[in-house]
Design an enzyme around this catalytic site. Structure first.
Site, PDB file in Angstrom:
ATOM      1  N   CYS A  96       1.898  -2.980  -6.101  1.00  0.00           N
ATOM      2  CA  CYS A  96       0.441  -2.875  -5.748  1.00  0.00           C
ATOM      3  C   CYS A  96       0.205  -4.559  -5.435  1.00  0.00           C
ATOM      4  CB  CYS A  96      -0.595  -2.369  -6.747  1.00  0.00           C
ATOM      5  SG  CYS A  96      -2.095  -2.698  -6.496  1.00  0.00           S
TER       6      CYS A  96
ATOM      7  N   LYS B  68       8.345   3.020  -6.467  1.00  0.00           N
ATOM      8  CA  LYS B  68       7.745   2.615  -5.085  1.00  0.00           C
ATOM      9  C   LYS B  68       7.801   1.235  -4.585  1.00  0.00           C
ATOM     10  CE  LYS B  68       3.092   3.451  -2.656  1.00  0.00           C
ATOM     11  NZ  LYS B  68       1.974   4.229  -2.845  1.00  0.00           N
TER      12      LYS B  68
ATOM     13  N   THR C  56      -4.097   6.885   3.985  1.00  0.00           N
ATOM     14  CA  THR C  56      -5.256   6.820   4.595  1.00  0.00           C
ATOM     15  C   THR C  56      -5.816   7.793   5.438  1.00  0.00           C
ATOM     16  OG1 THR C  56      -4.450   4.572   4.636  1.00  0.00           O
ATOM     17  CG2 THR C  56      -6.400   5.142   6.315  1.00  0.00           C
TER      18      THR C  56
ATOM     19  N   ASN D  36      -7.509  -2.611   1.804  1.00  0.00           N
ATOM     20  CA  ASN D  36      -7.987  -2.155   0.905  1.00  0.00           C
ATOM     21  C   ASN D  36      -7.588  -2.959  -0.571  1.00  0.00           C
ATOM     22  OD1 ASN D  36      -6.562  -0.731  -1.917  1.00  0.00           O
ATOM     23  ND2 ASN D  36      -5.628   0.011   0.100  1.00  0.00           N
TER      24      ASN D  36
ATOM     25  N   GLY E  16       3.370   5.631   5.026  1.00  0.00           N
ATOM     26  CA  GLY E  16       3.003   4.589   5.940  1.00  0.00           C
ATOM     27  C   GLY E  16       2.522   4.958   7.247  1.00  0.00           C
TER      28      GLY E  16
ATOM     29  N   GLY F  16      -2.374   2.665   6.968  1.00  0.00           N
ATOM     30  CA  GLY F  16      -2.717   3.583   8.354  1.00  0.00           C
ATOM     31  C   GLY F  16      -1.759   3.403   9.354  1.00  0.00           C
TER      32      GLY F  16
END
Lengths: 257, 303
Positions: free
Chosen positions: B130, B165, B266, B69, B243, B217
């Protein structure tokens, strides 16, 4: 109401080259309206991982069945095309906002224009428009004759014209080629197809009321992930809309084309 | 008495399961599906000082057992998040972890200062990882000194505990973890997505408009588990692991590696009810493992 349900496959038939008609049965059929879509988990394993958004082609609330027509193109839809009667499939839906059937005046005429795999949702829409006393004209565009479908079904509902890019069925060219000749009289148009088709419809009928159904790659299908956003024109307060939850159907002029 | 409740800095968790930031919006959509009060906490979508429009579409692409993404931190901006989204979430009995992002250190500081005062925000998650934005995000999280400095600056103004994070896109995640601990972080959340790319089968060009995207994912789970395992040994502050979590066994795996709680990302797109389903499955899993309270499994792989 959005539900998650393991729906039962009633039947699956190949109706054109790589085009499949899949009938599913379950309770979430009760809440479906034309132009909405379902999010399908094509496999119970993690591969392929994501769900597939697929439009609703026919709804039968009496026997709790609905029909999806899709093209088996990538991994996910190819796996789905192997589903057989009696099998259960995980379906989330119905999702999004569909076509406003009430926008067409009773006794009036609606022009329904579809392209390729954008044609299926127009079938249920046409059924409901006819039930409301609206005359329907269908202009359906495809690449070639071998991927066309539902000729009989659309003919039953109103005047139906086919257009193919290679000229193997109906008029050769694009839907606008035919519309230029046909010059149909109508009160409102509904369109579902590729972006150039949506754009052409908006440009061809600037003074008509019209509704366009969009497609964009989706993640969650419910509006949480922001994957399927589209820029809007200045006519609305927000500068973006989400195809999955604000759409997929928008009034003409809302989404920047 | 509950067997799955946990206490973390700032957070009284009914259970250790929370949706991960970016995968749950601000909760409104999932609130149509189930009662958000069932969740341990909610990590809301990254919030920046100003409204962000995000990246061009297509923004997502499927990969083998995963997805890429590049949303680009699209969000309505601090003011709307505080006045509308956090207000909406006040209707639920669930602690909120606000994900804070920015372009400059001063942006992070201002967002943190204001958002940490919201009644239901019980902790911050500092987004220094990010991979999908040109400015802000990952470049703060790949250099230990920068990460430490930013953590300290945010910690100085925040009214609630600060979790940082971490990005997996670094040579040594342990170095970054130690740096943010030194900077005063109350906890660590990890991992963010791995930078990846998928090419279109016909054109040979990237599928995602941004070129690269963040991989998430089930495909990333082994990487995440390894990193949680390493960081657990190196720091004393708690870790919220994530994760590729899709089921109750994944939760056990992350907690065994050292996570005190677990976020689900996800998988929320694949099974929209995955969080409540996992929460419901936890007690039976503890029975199967012969464990009384869930906290007993935290870090058991190291013992």
């Amino acid at each position: 109401m959005i539900r998650s349900e393991r729906m039962t496959v009633v039947r699956q038939v190949k109706i054109a080259h790589n085009i499949f008609e899949l009938v599913l049965q379950g309770e979430l059929v009760q809440d479906m309206s034309p132009g909405q879509f379902v999010h399908v988990k094509v496999s119970d394993t993690l591969e392929p991982l994501l769900r597939r958004p697929i439009s609703i082609a026919d709804v039968n609330k009496e026997n709790q069945q609905f029909t999806m027509i899709y093209r088996a193109e990538g991994r996910g839809t190819t796996v789905l095309s192997l589903a057989v009667a009696g099998q259960e499939i995980d379906v989330l839906g119905p999702l999004g906002h569909g076509f406003p059937v009430e926008a067409a005046p009773v006794g009036g005429t609606a022009l329904l224009v579809g392209g390729g795999i954008g044609v299926p949702p127009l079938h249920e829409l046409s059924k409901q428009l006819n039930a409301r006393g609206v005359r329907t004209i269908h202009v359906l565009g495809f690449q070639s004759e071998n991927v066309t479908f539902y000729e009989q079904q659309f003919n039953k509902l109103g005047d139906t014209y086919y257009v193919t890019v290679d000229g193997t069925k109906g008029t050769k060219g694009f839907v606008t080629t035919l519309l230029d000749d046909l010059k149909p009289e109508f009160d409102v148009f509904y369109c579902c197809g590729p972006l150039p088709m949506l754009k052409a419809m908006e440009n061809t009928y600037p003074h008509k009321e019209g509704y366009l159904s969009f497609e964009e790659r989706m993640g969650c299908g419910i509006g949480a992930c922001f994957a399927c956003v589209c820029q809007t024109t200045e006519q609305v307060e927000k500068d973006y809309v989400k195809v999955c939850s604000d759409g997929p159907v928008f009034p003409k002029g809302v989404v920047q084309l | 008495m509950s067997r799955i409740n946990l206490e973390l800095p700032g957070l009284s968790l009914k259970n250790p399961i929370m949706p991960a930031s970016g995968c749950f919006g601000f909760g409104r959509e999932y609130a149509q599906l189930y009662d958000l009060s069932k969740l341990g906490a909610i990590m809301i979508k990254a919030t920046t000082l100003e409204t962000r429009a995000g990246n061009p579409t297509p923004r997502v692409a499927e990969t083998a057992a995963g997805m890429l993404n590049a949303i680009g931190l699209q969000n309505p901006g601090l003011e709307k998040v505080m006045n509308e989204e956090l207000k909406f979430l006040e209707g639920y009995d669930v602690p909120i972890i606000a994900n804070v992002a920015g372009t400059e250190v001063t942006d992070y500081v201002e967002v943190a200062r204001q958002i940490s005062t919201a009644a239901n925000v019980k902790a911050l998650e500092l987004n220094i990882s990010c991979p999908n934005v040109k400015c802000g995000g990952i470049q703060f999280g790949t250099d230990p000194a920068t990460a430490q400095e930013l953590t300290a600056a945010v910690k100085a103004v925040s009214s609630v505990p600060v979790y940082v994070k971490l990005s997996p896109n670094v040579t040594s995640v342990v170095d970054i973890a130690k740096a943010v601990e030194t900077g005063g972080a109350d906890g660590i959340t990890m991992i963010n997505t791995l930078v990846g790319m998928r090419l279109h089968e016909k054109t040979g060009k990237p599928v995602i408009a941004n070129g690269t995207g963040g991989l998430s994912g089930p495909a990333v789970k082994p990487v995440a588990i390894r990193m949680v395992y390493e960081v657990y040994k190196a720091v004393t502050i708690p870790i919220i692991g994530m994760g590729g979590v899709t089921n109750v066994q994944d939760v056990i795996d992350f907690m065994s590696a050292g996570a005190s709680a677990v976020a689900v990302g996800t998988a929320n797109f694949v099974d929209h009810f995955v969080c409540p389903n996992i929460i419901e499955a936890l007690p039976a899993k503890l029975d199967e493992l012969g464990v009384g309270h869930i906290s007993e499994i935290i870090g058991r792989s190291h013992r």
